[in-house]
Design a protein around this motif. Structure first.
Motif, short mmCIF file in Angstrom:
data_model
loop_
_atom_site.label_atom_id
_atom_site.label_comp_id
_atom_site.label_asym_id
_atom_site.label_seq_id
_atom_site.Cartn_x
_atom_site.Cartn_y
_atom_site.Cartn_z
N SER A 53 -17.47 5.43 0.00
CA SER A 53 -17.21 4.04 -0.37
C SER A 53 -17.48 3.11 0.79
O SER A 53 -17.18 3.43 1.94
N ALA A 54 -18.02 1.96 0.47
CA ALA A 54 -18.20 0.87 1.43
C ALA A 54 -17.59 -0.38 0.79
O ALA A 54 -17.08 -0.32 -0.33
N ALA A 55 -17.65 -1.49 1.47
CA ALA A 55 -17.01 -2.71 0.98
C ALA A 55 -17.51 -3.13 -0.40
O ALA A 55 -16.73 -3.50 -1.26
N ALA A 56 -18.81 -3.08 -0.63
CA ALA A 56 -19.36 -3.60 -1.88
C ALA A 56 -20.10 -2.54 -2.70
O ALA A 56 -20.74 -2.88 -3.69
N ALA A 57 -20.01 -1.28 -2.29
CA ALA A 57 -20.76 -0.25 -3.01
C ALA A 57 -20.10 1.11 -2.89
O ALA A 57 -19.30 1.35 -1.99
N VAL A 58 -20.48 1.97 -3.83
CA VAL A 58 -20.09 3.38 -3.80
C VAL A 58 -21.38 4.18 -3.83
O VAL A 58 -22.29 3.89 -4.62
N PHE A 59 -21.48 5.17 -2.97
CA PHE A 59 -22.68 5.99 -2.85
C PHE A 59 -22.38 7.40 -3.36
O PHE A 59 -21.28 7.91 -3.16
N VAL A 60 -23.38 8.00 -4.02
CA VAL A 60 -23.21 9.32 -4.61
C VAL A 60 -24.40 10.18 -4.17
O VAL A 60 -25.55 9.72 -4.21
N ARG A 61 -24.10 11.42 -3.77
CA ARG A 61 -25.17 12.35 -3.39
C ARG A 61 -24.81 13.76 -3.85
O ARG A 61 -23.65 14.06 -4.13
N ASP A 62 -25.81 14.62 -3.88
CA ASP A 62 -25.64 16.03 -4.23
C ASP A 62 -25.08 16.75 -3.01
O ASP A 62 -25.66 16.69 -1.92
N SER A 63 -23.97 17.45 -3.18
CA SER A 63 -23.35 18.11 -2.03
C SER A 63 -24.19 19.25 -1.48
O SER A 63 -24.01 19.66 -0.33
N LYS A 64 -25.14 19.77 -2.26
CA LYS A 64 -26.01 20.84 -1.78
C LYS A 64 -27.23 20.31 -1.04
O LYS A 64 -27.96 21.06 -0.43
N ASP A 65 -27.47 19.00 -1.12
CA ASP A 65 -28.65 18.40 -0.50
C ASP A 65 -28.24 17.08 0.16
O ASP A 65 -28.64 16.00 -0.28
N VAL A 66 -27.45 17.18 1.21
CA VAL A 66 -26.88 15.98 1.84
C VAL A 66 -27.93 15.07 2.47
O VAL A 66 -27.66 13.90 2.70
N ALA A 67 -29.11 15.59 2.74
CA ALA A 67 -30.18 14.76 3.29
C ALA A 67 -31.08 14.20 2.20
O ALA A 67 -32.00 13.46 2.47
N GLY A 68 -30.78 14.55 0.95
CA GLY A 68 -31.59 14.11 -0.18
C GLY A 68 -31.27 12.70 -0.63
O GLY A 68 -30.61 11.93 0.08
N PRO A 69 -31.72 12.36 -1.83
CA PRO A 69 -31.53 11.00 -2.33
C PRO A 69 -30.06 10.64 -2.52
O PRO A 69 -29.22 11.50 -2.76
N VAL A 70 -29.78 9.36 -2.40
CA VAL A 70 -28.43 8.83 -2.56
C VAL A 70 -28.49 7.71 -3.60
O VAL A 70 -29.35 6.84 -3.53
N LEU A 71 -27.57 7.77 -4.57
CA LEU A 71 -27.46 6.71 -5.57
C LEU A 71 -26.45 5.68 -5.07
O LEU A 71 -25.44 6.04 -4.47
N GLU A 72 -26.70 4.42 -5.35
CA GLU A 72 -25.80 3.35 -4.94
C GLU A 72 -25.35 2.56 -6.17
O GLU A 72 -26.17 2.17 -6.99
N PHE A 73 -24.04 2.36 -6.29
CA PHE A 73 -23.46 1.61 -7.39
C PHE A 73 -22.59 0.49 -6.83
O PHE A 73 -21.86 0.70 -5.86
N GLY A 74 -22.65 -0.66 -7.45
CA GLY A 74 -21.72 -1.73 -7.09
C GLY A 74 -20.30 -1.29 -7.41
O GLY A 74 -20.08 -0.48 -8.31
N THR A 75 -19.34 -1.84 -6.70
CA THR A 75 -17.95 -1.40 -6.91
C THR A 75 -17.48 -1.69 -8.34
O THR A 75 -16.72 -0.90 -8.91
N ARG A 76 -17.91 -2.77 -8.93
CA ARG A 76 -17.52 -3.08 -10.32
C ARG A 76 -18.13 -2.07 -11.28
O ARG A 76 -17.47 -1.58 -12.20
N ASP A 77 -19.41 -1.75 -11.09
CA ASP A 77 -20.07 -0.75 -11.94
C ASP A 77 -19.39 0.61 -11.81
O ASP A 77 -19.22 1.32 -12.80
N TRP A 78 -19.01 0.97 -10.59
CA TRP A 78 -18.34 2.25 -10.37
C TRP A 78 -16.98 2.27 -11.08
O TRP A 78 -16.61 3.25 -11.72
#
Length: 66
Positions: A27-52
């Motif tokens: 979590s950050a101030a204005a966003a929540v980030f999601v990633r695959d725990s098996k591929d921590v260097a892989g892609p990251v999804l970003e969602f606004g806090t309201r959307d999350w």
């Protein structure tokens, strides 16, 4: 700068399986980030806090149950 260098603290659900088949969130101030725990260097999804918050409300309400 990558997300890994921005001081995000990643965490897994306490209900995640021992095999590690899960996602991690940070979590950050204005966003929540999601990633695959098996591929921590892989892609990251970003969602606004309201959307999350809306997504979590849907999960809790069973809107995504099959």
């Amino acid at each position: 700068m990558t997300l890994q260098n921005q001081g995000l603290t990643w965490r897994k659900s306490s209900r995640s399986a021992a095999a590690g088949h899960c996602v991690e969130i940070a979590s950050a101030a204005a966003a929540v980030f999601v990633r695959d725990s098996k591929d921590v260097a892989g892609p990251v999804l970003e969602f606004g806090t309201r959307d999350w918050a809306d997504f979590l409300a849907g999960v809790r309400a069973g809107r995504f149950d099959r």
